[in-house]
Design an enzyme around this catalytic site. Structure first.
Site, PDB file in Angstrom:
ATOM      1  N   GLY A  67       3.801  -5.705   3.837  1.00 27.57           N
ATOM      2  CA  GLY A  67       2.976  -6.542   4.505  1.00 27.57           C
ATOM      3  C   GLY A  67       3.575  -7.404   5.646  1.00 27.57           C
ATOM      4  N   GLY A  68       3.918  -8.693   5.468  1.00 29.47           N
ATOM      5  CA  GLY A  68       4.291  -9.603   6.511  1.00 29.47           C
ATOM      6  C   GLY A  68       5.385  -8.978   7.350  1.00 29.47           C
TER       7      GLY A  68
ATOM      8  CG  HIS B  73      -3.926  -4.623  -1.003  1.00 27.98           C
ATOM      9  ND1 HIS B  73      -3.872  -5.873  -1.391  1.00 27.98           N
ATOM     10  CD2 HIS B  73      -2.575  -4.362  -0.659  1.00 27.98           C
ATOM     11  CE1 HIS B  73      -2.628  -6.453  -0.970  1.00 27.98           C
ATOM     12  NE2 HIS B  73      -1.815  -5.597  -0.593  1.00 27.98           N
TER      13      HIS B  73
ATOM     14  CD  GLU C 268      -3.753  -9.207   0.402  1.00 25.54           C
ATOM     15  OE1 GLU C 268      -4.160  -8.592   1.413  1.00 25.54           O
ATOM     16  OE2 GLU C 268      -2.550  -9.784   0.373  1.00 25.54           O
TER      17      GLU C 268
ATOM     18  CG  ASN D 251      -1.582  -3.794   4.187  1.00 30.25           C
ATOM     19  OD1 ASN D 251      -2.373  -3.762   4.971  1.00 30.25           O
ATOM     20  ND2 ASN D 251      -1.822  -4.254   2.878  1.00 30.25           N
ATOM     21  CD1 TRP D 252       1.015  -3.834  10.629  1.00 32.41           C
ATOM     22  CD2 TRP D 252      -0.319  -3.394  12.366  1.00 32.41           C
ATOM     23  NE1 TRP D 252       1.779  -3.169  11.671  1.00 32.41           N
ATOM     24  CE2 TRP D 252       0.822  -2.658  12.696  1.00 32.41           C
ATOM     25  CE3 TRP D 252      -1.581  -3.070  13.283  1.00 32.41           C
ATOM     26  CZ2 TRP D 252       1.181  -2.294  13.872  1.00 32.41           C
ATOM     27  CZ3 TRP D 252      -1.206  -2.235  14.466  1.00 32.41           C
ATOM     28  CH2 TRP D 252      -0.235  -2.037  14.777  1.00 32.41           C
ATOM     29  CE  LYS D 253      -0.728  -7.615   2.991  1.00 32.81           C
ATOM     30  NZ  LYS D 253      -0.407  -8.596   2.012  1.00 32.81           N
TER      31      LYS D 253
ATOM     32  N   GLY E 271       3.317 -11.329  -0.291  1.00 33.89           N
ATOM     33  CA  GLY E 271       3.189 -12.508   0.635  1.00 33.89           C
ATOM     34  C   GLY E 271       3.656 -13.897   0.170  1.00 33.89           C
TER      35      GLY E 271
ATOM     36  CB  SER F 101       8.231 -10.828  -0.723  1.00 30.56           C
ATOM     37  OG  SER F 101       6.858 -11.658  -0.819  1.00 30.56           O
TER      38      SER F 101
ATOM     39  CD  GLU G 117       1.377  -3.797  -2.680  1.00 27.79           C
ATOM     40  OE1 GLU G 117       2.360  -3.880  -1.560  1.00 27.79           O
ATOM     41  OE2 GLU G 117       0.096  -4.295  -2.616  1.00 27.79           O
TER      42      GLU G 117
HETATM   43  P1  PGA Z   1       3.812  -8.829   1.807  1.00 27.39           P
HETATM   44  O1  PGA Z   1       2.481  -7.768   1.574  1.00 27.39           O
HETATM   45  O2  PGA Z   1       4.941  -7.567   2.190  1.00 27.39           O
HETATM   46  O3  PGA Z   1       3.604  -9.629   2.834  1.00 27.39           O
HETATM   47  O4  PGA Z   1       4.430  -9.315   0.564  1.00 27.39           O
HETATM   48  C1  PGA Z   1       2.620  -6.660   0.803  1.00 27.39           C
HETATM   49  C2  PGA Z   1       1.231  -5.900   0.599  1.00 27.39           C
HETATM   50  O5  PGA Z   1       0.351  -6.621   0.195  1.00 27.39           O
HETATM   51  O6  PGA Z   1       0.889  -4.813   0.863  1.00 27.39           O
END
Ligand code: PGA
Length: 252
Positions: A235-236, A97, A99, A11-13, A175, A214, A169
């Site tokens: 994500g990251g 998600h 977010e 997930n590049w966001k 994050g 994470s 999640e």
């Molecule tokens: P993260 O994000 O790996 O940076 O914690 C995961 C996500 O939100 O899908």
């Protein structure tokens, strides 16, 4: 028990530019050439979908989107529909998600509508569920997850989960560098499977439940070794080719 093929979803966001995603994709594609890798999908910002589709053509990696409109078409300035994503060969779509839930006020109802639109196009929703830190501390994690799941099950019907993926999640782990312990994650994954089994045993057995929050090269193997954790939503760490490849390898 069904054998579930592990899935790792990047997930590049809202990260990257053409200058950074081109080398990143190239390295990921090269790194995943061998046969014994998990299924891998890359969920990219809308505007890069065409570019990434072209690069991934002929590889085993698939393309995903991070969001979709709950509407099919019409006067919704700035939105992207599920048929549009299908036009560009998207296979997976992240839905709900945290977010989106918190920054864009997406309700369980809206998320259920999005889930249905994705399924209607023959695409695969990755439905995200997860509790906030205060909810975990208040001991209501299971109630929160059950509500998030049940709203979608009631509106969309359990049958659509036949072709869906769920991502657990915990919001406090996204994050933040804090990861749920493998025991904490496995407990909730087991709970999610149990909730689905109340409606349809076979679907509960077959559905892939990813862990997100994470995930790093260092903790991935232990998380993925748990029986109900079928891969990750990353994500990251998906923005660094070496880290992402190590996470993919940790599913073996
Ligand atoms: P993260 O994000 O790996 O940076 O914690 C995961 C996500 O939100 O899908």
């Amino acid at each position: 028990m069904a054998t579930r093929t592990p899935l790792v979803a990047a997930n590049w966001k809202m990260n990257g530019t053409l200058a950074t995603i081109r080398p990143l994709l190239h390295q990921i594609k090269q790194g995943l050439l061998s046969a014994d890798n998990p299924e891998v999908t890359i969920c990219v910002p809308y505007i890069y979908i065409q570019e990434v589709r072209d690069v991934l053509q002929g590889s085993k990696l698939s393309l995903g989107a991070q969001n979709v409109s709950e509407h099919l078409s019409g006067a919704y300035t700035g939105e992207i529909s599920a048929p549009m994503l299908a036009d560009f060969s998207c296979r997976y779509v992240i839905v709900g998600h945290s977010e989106r839930r918190s920054f864009y006020q997406e309700s369980d109802q809206i998320i259920a509508d999005k889930f249905m639109k994705v399924c209607a196009q023959g695409l695969v929703p990755i439905l995200c569920v997860g509790e906030q830190l205060q909810e975990r501390e208040a001991g209501v994690t299971e109630q929160v997850i059950a509500r998030q799941l049940n709203e979608v099950i009631h509106k969309a019907g359990i049958g659509l989960f036949e072709n869906a993926v769920i991502a657990y999640e915990p919001v406090w782990a996204i994050g933040t560098g804090l990861t749920a312990t493998p025991d904490q994650a496995e407990e909730v994954h087991g709970f999610i499977r149990l909730q689905l089994a109340r409606h349809a045993d076979a679907i509960a057995d077959k559905i892939r439940i990813l862990y997100g929050g994470s995930v790093k090269a260092e903790n991935a193997r232990e998380l993925f070794s748990r029986p109900d954790i079928d891969g990750g939503l990353i994500g990251g760490a998906s923005l660094v080719a070496g880290d992402f490849l190590a996470i993919c390898q940790a599913t073996r």
